[in-house]
Design a protein around this motif. Structure first.
Motif, PDB file in Angstrom:
ATOM      1  N   PHE A 211       0.834  -1.205   0.000  1.00 47.52           N
ATOM      2  CA  PHE A 211       0.000   0.000   0.000  1.00 47.52           C
ATOM      3  C   PHE A 211       0.869   1.255   0.000  1.00 47.52           C
ATOM      4  CE2 PHE A 211      -3.567  -2.423   2.414  1.00 47.52           C
ATOM      5  CZ  PHE A 211      -3.994  -2.999   1.226  1.00 47.52           C
ATOM      6  N   ARG A 212       1.931   1.261   0.824  1.00 53.20           N
ATOM      7  CA  ARG A 212       2.809   2.439   0.885  1.00 53.20           C
ATOM      8  C   ARG A 212       3.574   2.612  -0.426  1.00 53.20           C
ATOM      9  NH1 ARG A 212       4.386   6.098   4.602  1.00 53.20           N
ATOM     10  NH2 ARG A 212       2.145   5.984   4.884  1.00 53.20           N
ATOM     11  N   GLU A 213       4.018   1.516  -1.005  1.00 51.53           N
ATOM     12  CA  GLU A 213       4.704   1.589  -2.306  1.00 51.53           C
ATOM     13  C   GLU A 213       3.772   2.185  -3.357  1.00 51.53           C
ATOM     14  OE1 GLU A 213       8.203   0.967  -4.432  1.00 51.53           O
ATOM     15  OE2 GLU A 213       7.962  -0.144  -2.564  1.00 51.53           O
ATOM     16  N   ALA A 214       2.523   1.731  -3.367  1.00 48.01           N
ATOM     17  CA  ALA A 214       1.548   2.251  -4.329  1.00 48.01           C
ATOM     18  C   ALA A 214       1.275   3.728  -4.074  1.00 48.01           C
ATOM     19  CB  ALA A 214       0.256   1.446  -4.252  1.00 48.01           C
ATOM     20  N   GLU A 215       1.149   4.114  -2.799  1.00 47.86           N
ATOM     21  CA  GLU A 215       0.898   5.518  -2.487  1.00 47.86           C
ATOM     22  C   GLU A 215       2.056   6.392  -2.949  1.00 47.86           C
ATOM     23  OE1 GLU A 215      -0.411   8.343   1.223  1.00 47.86           O
ATOM     24  OE2 GLU A 215       0.805   6.580   1.687  1.00 47.86           O
ATOM     25  N   LEU A 216       3.286   5.969  -2.671  1.00 49.26           N
ATOM     26  CA  LEU A 216       4.441   6.756  -3.084  1.00 49.26           C
ATOM     27  C   LEU A 216       4.536   6.860  -4.604  1.00 49.26           C
ATOM     28  CD1 LEU A 216       7.075   5.547  -0.517  1.00 49.26           C
ATOM     29  CD2 LEU A 216       6.375   7.908  -0.900  1.00 49.26           C
ATOM     30  N   LYS A 217       4.226   5.774  -5.289  1.00 46.17           N
ATOM     31  CA  LYS A 217       4.282   5.814  -6.747  1.00 46.17           C
ATOM     32  C   LYS A 217       3.250   6.805  -7.292  1.00 46.17           C
ATOM     33  CE  LYS A 217       4.261   2.862 -10.779  1.00 46.17           C
ATOM     34  NZ  LYS A 217       4.231   1.517 -11.284  1.00 46.17           N
ATOM     35  N   HIS A 218       2.041   6.768  -6.746  1.00 37.77           N
ATOM     36  CA  HIS A 218       1.010   7.705  -7.185  1.00 37.77           C
ATOM     37  C   HIS A 218       1.377   9.141  -6.815  1.00 37.77           C
ATOM     38  CE1 HIS A 218      -1.374   4.032  -7.689  1.00 37.77           C
ATOM     39  NE2 HIS A 218      -2.090   4.752  -8.535  1.00 37.77           N
ATOM     40  N   CYS A 219       1.963   9.336  -5.635  1.00 38.67           N
ATOM     41  CA  CYS A 219       2.397  10.675  -5.224  1.00 38.67           C
ATOM     42  C   CYS A 219       3.433  11.234  -6.189  1.00 38.67           C
ATOM     43  CB  CYS A 219       2.995  10.632  -3.820  1.00 38.67           C
ATOM     44  SG  CYS A 219       1.819  10.465  -2.476  1.00 38.67           S
ATOM     45  N   ARG A 220       4.439  10.445  -6.480  1.00 37.55           N
ATOM     46  CA  ARG A 220       5.516  10.916  -7.360  1.00 37.55           C
ATOM     47  C   ARG A 220       5.004  11.173  -8.773  1.00 37.55           C
ATOM     48  NH1 ARG A 220       9.728   6.478  -4.822  1.00 37.55           N
ATOM     49  NH2 ARG A 220      10.168   7.670  -2.926  1.00 37.55           N
ATOM     50  N   THR A 221       4.147  10.291  -9.254  1.00 39.62           N
ATOM     51  CA  THR A 221       3.576  10.479 -10.589  1.00 39.62           C
ATOM     52  C   THR A 221       2.721  11.732 -10.635  1.00 39.62           C
ATOM     53  OG1 THR A 221       3.570   8.086 -10.925  1.00 39.62           O
ATOM     54  CG2 THR A 221       2.175   9.388 -12.381  1.00 39.62           C
ATOM     55  N   ALA A 222       1.920  11.968  -9.611  1.00 45.05           N
ATOM     56  CA  ALA A 222       1.057  13.151  -9.577  1.00 45.05           C
ATOM     57  C   ALA A 222       1.876  14.434  -9.509  1.00 45.05           C
ATOM     58  CB  ALA A 222       0.092  13.071  -8.397  1.00 45.05           C
ATOM     59  N   MET A 223       2.964  14.433  -8.746  1.00 47.81           N
ATOM     60  CA  MET A 223       3.801  15.634  -8.686  1.00 47.81           C
ATOM     61  C   MET A 223       4.413  15.944 -10.045  1.00 47.81           C
ATOM     62  SD  MET A 223       5.622  15.565  -4.911  1.00 47.81           S
ATOM     63  CE  MET A 223       6.122  13.848  -4.862  1.00 47.81           C
ATOM     64  N   LEU A 224       4.885  14.904 -10.737  1.00 43.46           N
ATOM     65  CA  LEU A 224       5.421  15.108 -12.094  1.00 43.46           C
ATOM     66  C   LEU A 224       4.333  15.566 -13.053  1.00 43.46           C
ATOM     67  CD1 LEU A 224       7.794  12.022 -12.438  1.00 43.46           C
ATOM     68  CD2 LEU A 224       8.471  14.424 -12.396  1.00 43.46           C
TER      69      LEU A 224
ATOM     70  N   ARG B 225       0.359  13.793  -1.854  1.00 41.20           N
ATOM     71  CA  ARG B 225      -1.080  13.697  -1.604  1.00 41.20           C
ATOM     72  C   ARG B 225      -1.790  14.953  -2.120  1.00 41.20           C
ATOM     73  NH1 ARG B 225      -0.097  11.457   4.526  1.00 41.20           N
ATOM     74  NH2 ARG B 225       0.421   9.312   3.926  1.00 41.20           N
ATOM     75  N   LEU B 226      -1.178  16.103  -1.891  1.00 43.51           N
ATOM     76  CA  LEU B 226      -1.743  17.346  -2.401  1.00 43.51           C
ATOM     77  C   LEU B 226      -1.733  17.356  -3.933  1.00 43.51           C
ATOM     78  CD1 LEU B 226      -2.878  20.140  -1.777  1.00 43.51           C
ATOM     79  CD2 LEU B 226      -0.529  20.991  -1.701  1.00 43.51           C
ATOM     80  N   ALA B 227      -0.667  16.846  -4.535  1.00 41.06           N
ATOM     81  CA  ALA B 227      -0.574  16.807  -5.996  1.00 41.06           C
ATOM     82  C   ALA B 227      -1.643  15.906  -6.610  1.00 41.06           C
ATOM     83  CB  ALA B 227       0.815  16.337  -6.429  1.00 41.06           C
ATOM     84  N   MET B 228      -2.001  14.823  -5.922  1.00 41.12           N
ATOM     85  CA  MET B 228      -3.061  13.959  -6.449  1.00 41.12           C
ATOM     86  C   MET B 228      -4.380  14.717  -6.522  1.00 41.12           C
ATOM     87  SD  MET B 228      -2.306  10.119  -5.015  1.00 41.12           S
ATOM     88  CE  MET B 228      -1.618  10.424  -3.401  1.00 41.12           C
ATOM     89  N   PHE B 229      -4.682  15.484  -5.479  1.00 43.07           N
ATOM     90  CA  PHE B 229      -5.891  16.315  -5.510  1.00 43.07           C
ATOM     91  C   PHE B 229      -5.768  17.410  -6.571  1.00 43.07           C
ATOM     92  CE2 PHE B 229      -6.662  14.624  -1.205  1.00 43.07           C
ATOM     93  CZ  PHE B 229      -7.994  14.280  -1.353  1.00 43.07           C
ATOM     94  N   ALA B 230      -4.597  18.034  -6.638  1.00 43.71           N
ATOM     95  CA  ALA B 230      -4.384  19.130  -7.585  1.00 43.71           C
ATOM     96  C   ALA B 230      -4.551  18.657  -9.022  1.00 43.71           C
ATOM     97  CB  ALA B 230      -2.999  19.733  -7.389  1.00 43.71           C
ATOM     98  N   LEU B 231      -4.038  17.489  -9.334  1.00 41.28           N
ATOM     99  CA  LEU B 231      -4.161  16.977 -10.697  1.00 41.28           C
ATOM    100  C   LEU B 231      -5.619  16.762 -11.067  1.00 41.28           C
ATOM    101  CD1 LEU B 231      -2.671  16.101 -13.222  1.00 41.28           C
ATOM    102  CD2 LEU B 231      -2.553  13.800 -12.274  1.00 41.28           C
ATOM    103  N   GLY B 232      -6.398  16.227 -10.153  1.00 43.63           N
ATOM    104  CA  GLY B 232      -7.831  16.076 -10.405  1.00 43.63           C
ATOM    105  C   GLY B 232      -8.502  17.420 -10.624  1.00 43.63           C
ATOM    106  N   GLY B 233      -8.116  18.413  -9.825  1.00 39.30           N
ATOM    107  CA  GLY B 233      -8.679  19.750  -9.980  1.00 39.30           C
ATOM    108  C   GLY B 233      -8.277  20.402 -11.288  1.00 39.30           C
TER     109      GLY B 233
END
Length: 196
Positions: A64-77, A173-181
């Motif tokens: 779960f943490r690996e998946a969260e970090l991967k999504h976080c890094r992808t969203a920031m990029l 986590r903020l970037a994931m929300f920001a990307l959706g917005g």
């Protein structure tokens, strides 16, 4: 039909209700204390797990943490790339020019054939060669989730390192929300950056 809908609403609301079982909350605390990131944006302790996944699926927490970090890094990029492209910075080549790809919002559909296929293949290759073995090692306890050994610029002090790890999680986590917005605003308004 109405009773089924009502039951589903009650069940979904119950998932967010605090548990009164002290054993449950202590198990949650023990599992979440192993991993950084149990803080809110004010840097206060915040253990958010409304579905109880850290208790029910405790052995899968490294995944779960690996998946969260991967999504976080992808969203920031993705947020950075979306904004930079909306400001007019493009890859060299006629197919990427502002005339051919007027906005970042249009890029997905216009570049679906060609560059996006290559991107999918590159990400797939990375997942096969790096992410897969990394997750396996994390599940065995041989490495920390998300740690690929690229620590040349990491702080040597443990407190400073933990602060950087928490910062990466919160920014991601903020970037994931920001990307959706950003995607929603771009679709609704048809405007690029600043998406108003």
């Amino acid at each position: 039909m109405k009773s089924t809908l009502f039951a589903s609403f009650v069940a979904s609301a119950a998932a967010f209700a605090p548990s009164s079982n002290s054993k449950s909350s202590s198990a949650l605390a023990a599992t979440m204390d192993k991993y950084p990131g149990s803080i809110n944006f004010a840097a206060k302790e915040f253990k958010f797990d409304p579905l109880g996944l850290s208790e029910t699926y405790a052995p899968l927490m490294p995944f779960f943490r690996e998946a969260e970090l991967k999504h976080c890094r992808t969203a920031m990029l993705a947020v950075t790339g979306w904004i930079v492209a909306d400001l007019g910075v493009r890859l060299p080549g006629e197919q990427f020019s502002v005339a051919n790809v007027p906005s970042s919002h249009d890029a997905h559909d216009l570049l679906l054939r060609g560059p996006m296929v290559f991107l999918l293949m590159a990400v797939g290759l990375f997942d096969l060669t790096a992410t897969g073995p990394g997750v396996s090692a994390s599940m065995k306890g041989e490495r920390e989730p998300g740690d690929f050994g690229w620590t040349q610029f990491a702080p040597k002090d443990k407190a400073a390192y933990d602060k950087k790890v928490n910062s990466e999680l919160l920014n991601g986590r903020l970037a994931m929300f920001a990307l959706g917005g950003i995607a929603t605003q771009s679709e609704l308004t048809g405007h690029g950056f600043p998406y108003i």
